[in-house]
Design an enzyme around this catalytic site. Structure first.
Site, mmCIF file in Angstrom:
data_model
loop_
_atom_site.group_PDB
_atom_site.id
_atom_site.type_symbol
_atom_site.label_atom_id
_atom_site.label_comp_id
_atom_site.label_asym_id
_atom_site.label_seq_id
_atom_site.Cartn_x
_atom_site.Cartn_y
_atom_site.Cartn_z
ATOM 1 C CG HIS A 15 31.768 66.949 74.555
ATOM 2 N ND1 HIS A 15 32.589 66.267 73.679
ATOM 3 C CD2 HIS A 15 30.574 67.272 73.921
ATOM 4 C CE1 HIS A 15 32.184 66.279 72.662
ATOM 5 N NE2 HIS A 15 31.242 66.787 72.625
ATOM 6 C CG ASP A 26 34.111 67.762 70.105
ATOM 7 O OD1 ASP A 26 33.695 68.837 70.741
ATOM 8 O OD2 ASP A 26 33.209 66.774 69.431
ATOM 9 C CE LYS A 76 24.983 76.102 66.021
ATOM 10 N NZ LYS A 76 25.676 75.615 65.083
ATOM 11 C CG HIS A 98 28.377 69.634 72.498
ATOM 12 N ND1 HIS A 98 28.284 68.429 72.110
ATOM 13 C CD2 HIS A 98 27.240 69.669 73.540
ATOM 14 C CE1 HIS A 98 27.416 67.877 72.412
ATOM 15 N NE2 HIS A 98 26.927 68.566 73.360
ATOM 16 C CB CYS A 125 28.959 64.544 71.707
ATOM 17 S SG CYS A 125 28.515 65.270 70.135
ATOM 18 C CD GLN A 170 33.611 67.897 65.452
ATOM 19 O OE1 GLN A 170 33.410 67.107 66.083
ATOM 20 N NE2 GLN A 170 32.662 68.675 65.071
ATOM 21 N NE ARG A 220 30.090 65.955 61.285
ATOM 22 C CZ ARG A 220 29.824 66.981 62.170
ATOM 23 N NH1 ARG A 220 29.495 68.362 61.508
ATOM 24 N NH2 ARG A 220 29.964 67.175 63.272
#
Length: 651
Positions: A396, A394, A480, A526, A345, A392, A374
């Site tokens: 936004h 991912d 979420k 997200h 992000c 991901q 991670r």
RNA sequence: GCUGAUGUAGCUCAGUCGGUAGAGCACUUCCUUGGUAAGGAAGAGGUCACCGGUUCAAGUCCGGUCAUCAGCUCCA
């Protein structure tokens, strides 16, 4: 009190009984078999002991093992029997919590004895013996104070006393279930006696923290499952065996999809050529779909200056689950610290603010397959579904407040589309909200959270989603909508997610110029339909048992010539399909056709094209479908057509 | 990270009381040319996870480390 009570059965029939009739009496009046199978009874929807008198008119339902409630009660009682068995075998054991779970039960035990696997067999035998003793289970209600007295003097159960003094401090009357010399604090209901327990398997033993609190003492947790018959247990164990065959770690190695190597590091999956095909097909599929839905692709680096993550809040919140920062010192001795990207992000936010945005530009939907790292705790690592490096899908979405609910709905729609295409029908949707009792865990103000949670709910309602609410499951920046699926062993994993964020726009001072010529704050969504490519494919492997649909299969067609005479023609078929973009393998080994077929079947290749003298002469092929067998003979054009249709339809 | 279990050939596993490492599958070569789930023969393949200790001698016993597995805790 009425002398007679009228009970209404689930089929609508009403019957009259003397007041004080028990569920057991009623079951017996209906049938011998039912009386034998009866475990408990629901009275006006509330589960109750079978031998409790019914004194008022009520709707009742006899609960047997086939009833979901029946399993819960059965397993809960089995946990008490486990405790009694442990108490008899290992005096001095103290008991914590012993609930029924989705598949069985467990009991947390503090004992001077260290339980081993051989103990489990011993305990199983003792449990069955307790079953044969047919000990009556008796409920006793008493004031809380008296229960504290009971568990401090008659029984020495310090954990029960703690529960009474803490969790139940506002409950004036509590119940105790007696079972021979054993007694447990429990709200019930329970089986009328221990004789229903006919088959039990203690599955494993592990550590747990008392009350889930790592600062408290660890207890030994014994897991098990029990059934009213040996046959049901056998069935359950067979199903477990089946599930193990679907384990993505096992199939991943067998099918050559991915590997994990200590030489690279734990939790860092390596995609082998075959697995990479599956992943790349899925990525192409999503990219195409996102193109239609107005997303724009971006790429961002794998590391970033630590200041970026301090600003986003990821660093302070999650520093303990990140790889330690890389420190770079230049010639002048100045230090810079970089973090392996734990999140995409912040980079995307910088792209947003790289130019002045107009309200007309919104929504802006940035998308990237972003690989993040991670440092998950070592005990958490699990093949592809819990890794330290993963990618991901991912995106936004930066939008105006008036666009927000629409955009959430679009994201939900995309996620559902992805899941439906891949054949996931058993998904749980969770609205993950914040925990008002734990404000330190979250960024942003109360107002902002209230608005965000309202928006999420509204979108979920509008999309007609059936959901459960998870309090305390929100991320630190917002609520979420999580899409949760189960793996082969029934463990739940979050895949897709849609998250609303009013916090990051503040932190990154994001703005757009509104129609009024003034700057305004955008809102961020997200979202990641797959979640993590690794986890998604891990679960997909288990979901399909490695039998991928044709469009995803690493090898789509195996061309199997029967004799050497057919090699040349077989090679031409291979080349033809290859030119058409089909992933095809030709097997020219000097093995018998049966063996070639077997190997193609075992490696789960969807189609086998079998070519002998006949096919060569006619210019045809004989087609065989994986797990189905011979499909018949067809021309090359027919074959192409059939494959194309199936690939395009993603069926 | 915590508790426990496990770690022997590419895979699945055997290895007795401590006495110098084994099978099946897979792989390579040769023979075999066959019609819808395993043709035959030969060969190659090992730092018994790693480090240390006990012992004349350790895959085997002891200690430590690492990894994997189950669960707990955690999960942006």
């Amino acid at each position: 009190m009425n002398a007679q009570v009228t009970v209404t059965l689930p089929d609508g029939e009403s019957r009259s009984f003397p007041a004080g009739v028990t569920g057991y009496d009623i079951a017996q009046s209906i049938g011998k078999k039912l009386a034998k199978d009866a475990l408990a009874v629901t009275v006006n929807g509330t589960a109750t002991d079978l031998n409790l008198p019914i004194t008022e008119d009520a709707r009742i339902e006899i609960v047997t093992f086939d009833h979901p409630l029946g399993k819960e009660i059965f397993w809960h009682s089995a946990s008490h029997i486990l405790a009694q068995a442990v108490e008899e075998l290992f005096p001095g054991s103290r008991f914590g919590a012993g609930p029924a779970i989705e598949q069985g039960f467990y009991y947390d035990i503090a004992s001077p004895h260290r339980f081993t696997e051989t103990d489990l067999e011993l305990i199983e035998q003792k449990m069955l013996e307790i079953g044969r003793r047919a000990i009556t289970v008796r409920r006793e209600e008493m004031p809380r104070e008296q229960a504290i007295e009971f568990f401090s003097t008659k029984r020495e159960d310090p954990y029960k006393v703690e529960i009474l003094q803490d969790t139940l401090k506002d409950t004036p009357r509590v119940s105790i279930y007696h079972q021979g010399d054993f007694a447990d604090l429990c709200s019930g209901p329970h089986l009328p006696d221990t004789s229903k327990l006919r088959a039990v398997k203690l599955t494993n033993i592990s550590a747990s923290f008392w009350r889930g609190d790592p600062s408290r003492e660890t207890m030994q947790r014994i897991y098990g499952i029990a059934f009213p018959s040996e046959k049901l247990l056998k069935k359950h164990l067979a199903a477990l065996e089946e599930a193990k065959k679907r384990d993505h770690r096992k199939l991943g190695a067998e099918l050559g999809l991915f590997m994990l190597s200590q030489d690279v590091g734990s939790g860092l999956p390596i995609w082998l050529p075959k697995g990479a095909i599956v992943r790349s097909e899925l990525e192409t599929f999503l990219k195409e779909e996102q193109k239609k839905r107005g997303y724009v692709p971006v790429y961002t680096p794998h590391i970033g200056n630590i200041e970026l993550y301090k600003r986003s809040g990821h660093y302070p919140y999650y520093s303990d689950s990140q790889f330690p920062p890389l420190t770079y010192t230049d010639d002048l001795g100045r230090e810079e610290q970089y973090l392996l990207k734990p999140m995409n992000c912040p980079h995307h936010h910088l792209i947003y603010s790289s130019e002045l945005r107009s309200y007309r530009d919104l929504p802006l939907r940035l998308t990237e397959f972003g690989t993040v790292y991670r440092h998950e705790q070592s005990g958490e690592l699990n093949g592809l579904v819990r890794a330290r490096g993963f990618t991901q899908d991912d995106s936004h979405i930066y939008c105006r407040p008036d666009q927000l609910v629409d955009e959430i709905c679009n994201a939900i729609d995309l996620t559902r589309f992805v899941f439906a295409t891949l054949g996931f029908d058993d998904i749980q949707v969770r609205l993950s909200l914040h925990d008002p009792d734990n404000p330190g865990k979250y960024g942003g103000t109360g107002d902002v959270w209230e608005q965000a949670e309202k928006d999420v709910r509204e979108a979920a309602e509008r999309m007609n989603i059936e959901y459960v609410v998870g309090i305390g499951e929100a991320s630190f920046y917002g609520p979420k909508i999580d899409f949760i699926v189960r793996d082969a062993l029934g463990r739940k994993w979050q895949l897709g997610t849609v998250q609303v964020d009013y916090v990051m726009p503040e932190r990154f001072d994001l703005s757009y110029i509104g129609p009024d010529g003034q700057p305004h704050r955008p809102i961020i969504i997200h979202r990641a339909p797959f979640g993590s490519m690794e986890r998604f494919i891990g679960v997909l492997i288990e979901h399909t048992a490695g039998n991928f649909p044709l469009w995803l299969a690493p090898v789509q067609v195996a061309v199997l010539p029967i004799t050497e005479d057919a090699h040349e023609y077989a090679a031409s078929v291979r080349d033809l399909l290859h030119r058409e973009g089909i992933r095809v393998k030709l097997d020219t080994r000097s093995e018998k056709i049966g063996k070639k077929i077997r190997e193609a079947e075992v490696s789960k290749v969807p189609y086998m094209v079998i070519i002998g003298q006949k096919e060569r002469e006619d210019g045809t092929v004989s087609l065989r479908r994986h797990r189905q067998g011979d499909v018949g003979t067809m021309t090359l054009d027919q074959l192409k057509e059939k494959l194309f249709t199936e690939i395009t339809e993603k069926s």
